[in-house]
Design an enzyme around this catalytic site. Structure first.
Site: not given
Ligand code: MV4
Length: 449
Positions: A164, A237, A291, A294
């Site tokens: 998250g 979100k 889960r 929202v």
């Molecule tokens: C990433 C990424 C870019 N490249 N992994 C953010 C939440 C977590 N679940 C993993 N996340 C990310 N992983 C790679 N290899 C960018 C994010 C990320 C992100 C992902 C979904 C929604 C919003 C985000 C905001 C910043 C970074």
């Protein structure tokens, strides 16, 4: 089917579960902190049990007092909602040991997806596309450097106990890597008590697209299409929609089949979400949420499936009421999160009484909310006041309908995210559908007066 269900949550999701129980003929027991005595779920449930004072040692997280409430109320089942105890594997196991049906997956499934490197390895083995990177945990910074050279910079280091958006560090090139590794490692140890890290190629401008799945205890798993959650700010979100403007039928079919394979590989039961990063037409597994989420209502509106009822049926050992072939996505749905936050002041939380309230209505409008005129928004909990969800024939019509509904919405005298949404929905880039997870970083809300 169950006779009496305890809802181990508060706010709008407690109300959502109570509504599903009513329609299924299940009696409901609300639990509440002393800050929530006057809350809508307490009024709406058949019975209620006070479980003590609010945070920081949160009553809604106190497993012993909640299990005592199960005991005194005679509930045969428990729905955790989202947050609080929803992804606590030990609590899910404890419920079952006490003979109470936990409306969700087993502790083992929660545990398996909670450790992110393990979850990723499980998905890779199931043939689900994963982001190129280390296979499993990194031993040391030298191994991180080798993996980074292999996949190419930029790279991201992630805490296996994170998720998250917590416990991540980006390295733009070899010169950054040692610092990123050391920082990520000590943050992981301090934040989660687990220093385990893994490495991935960093995707610069992906979209967040997640697929809803449902499983039952008879081995049936279906998917219900995707939600686009790219409109977020600091991992919170703000607006979600289904279908994603970036997903066509061919891509939906591939993502849906990957999501079903992912859920089947762990014999998943209950409602779950497979989160993907979408980069062009390539998608990669990111995390699985074990889960209800929202944003589940946008999926309910485009599929016509009641996800909470399906979750309850599955926990009671019944089969899912629908098969994959019966799922048809109809029209477009958008959800705006109405938070008690001031968008003009960096989304600062805002507590106080609801003096005047007018909820929107009319065709294609749904409001999931626990607030009422005279309700005091407590300071102790998250700031979600209301989810405003619309459904219309297509994306343009859904945007117009949401703007109309936001105009009808009156909440005095709280500061809310309503004016933010109004501005966002009129933005050209948002309307074009061509945006990614970084869209809000470079987008400035400007107060209207
Ligand atoms: C990433 C990424 C870019 N490249 N992994 C953010 C939440 C977590 N679940 C993993 N996340 C990310 N992983 C790679 N290899 C960018 C994010 C990320 C992100 C992902 C979904 C929604 C919003 C985000 C905001 C910043 C970074």
């Amino acid at each position: 089917m169950f006779k009496r269900m305890l809802i181990a949550n508060r706010g709008e999701i407690a109300l959502r579960v109570i509504r599903a129980c009513r329609e299924l003929g299940i009696e409901t027991v609300a639990v509440h902190s002393t800050a929530d005595t006057e809350s809508m779920p307490v009024r709406m449930a058949d019975r209620s049990v006070c479980i003590g004072p609010p945070p920081s040692k949160d009553s809604y997280l106190n497993t012993r007092s909640i299990l005592s409430a199960v005991e005194v109320s005679g509930a045969d089942s428990l729905h955790p909602g989202y947050g609080f105890l929803a992804e606590n594997a030990e609590f899910a196991d404890m419920c079952r040991e006490h003979g109470v049906a936990f409306v969700g997956p087993t502790g083992e499934m929660i545990r398996g997806m909670g450790d992110k490197a393990t979850a990723k390895a499980t998905m890779r083995a199931a043939g689900v596309p994963v982001i190129p990177g280390s296979e499993g945990l990194l031993e040391d910074v030298e191994e991180a450097a080798r993996q980074a050279e292999k996949v190419g910079y930029p790279v991201i280091l992630k805490a296996t106990a994170g998720g998250g958006g917590r416990g991540m560090r980006i390295a733009q090139g070899p010169d950054d890597l040692k610092k990123a590794f050391d920082t990520a490692r000590s943050e992981a140890q301090a934040g989660f008590g687990n220093p385990g890290l893994y490495l991935e190629k960093f995707l610069v401008k992906p979209r967040h697209v997640e697929v809803q799945v449902l499983g039952d205890q008879h081995g049936n798993v279906i998917h219900l299409g995707e939600r686009d959650c790219s409109i977020q700010r600091r991992h919170q979100k703000l607006l979600e929609e289904s279908p994603s403007p970036a997903v066509d039928e061919e891509l939906r079919d591939r993502m849906g089949r990957a999501a079903v394979a992912a859920a089947q590989s762990v014999h998943y039961q209950s409602a779950g979400t497979i989160e993907f990063l979408l980069d062009g037409r390539e998608f990669y597994f990111m995390e699985m949420n074990t889960r209800i989420q929202v944003e589940h209502p946008v999926t309910e509106l485009v599929t016509g499936v009641d996800l909470i009822k399906e979750m309850i049926r599955s926990a009671a050992g019944e089969k899912l009421s629908i098969r994959q072939e019966q799922i048809r996505l109809k029209g477009h749905s958008i959800e705006c999160r109405i938070n008690a936050e001031d968008p003009a002041r960096n989304f600062m939380p805002f507590a106080g009484p609801v003096r005047a309230l007018n909820l929107p209505g009319g065709p294609g409008v749904r409001v999931d909310s626990h607030i009422y005129q005279g309700y005091e928004v407590p300071t102790h909990y998250d700031s979600l006041l209301s989810k405003l969800i619309v459904h219309a024939a297509n994306r343009e019509a859904a945007i117009q309908r949401m703007l109309r509904a936001l105009d009808e919405y009156v909440i005095d005298d709280l500061r809310t995210t309503i004016p933010f949404h109004r501005q966002l929905l009129q933005d050209e880039t948002f309307r074009s559908g061509d945006f990614d997870i970084r869209f809000l970083e470079n987008w400035q809300y400007t107060p209207e007066d």
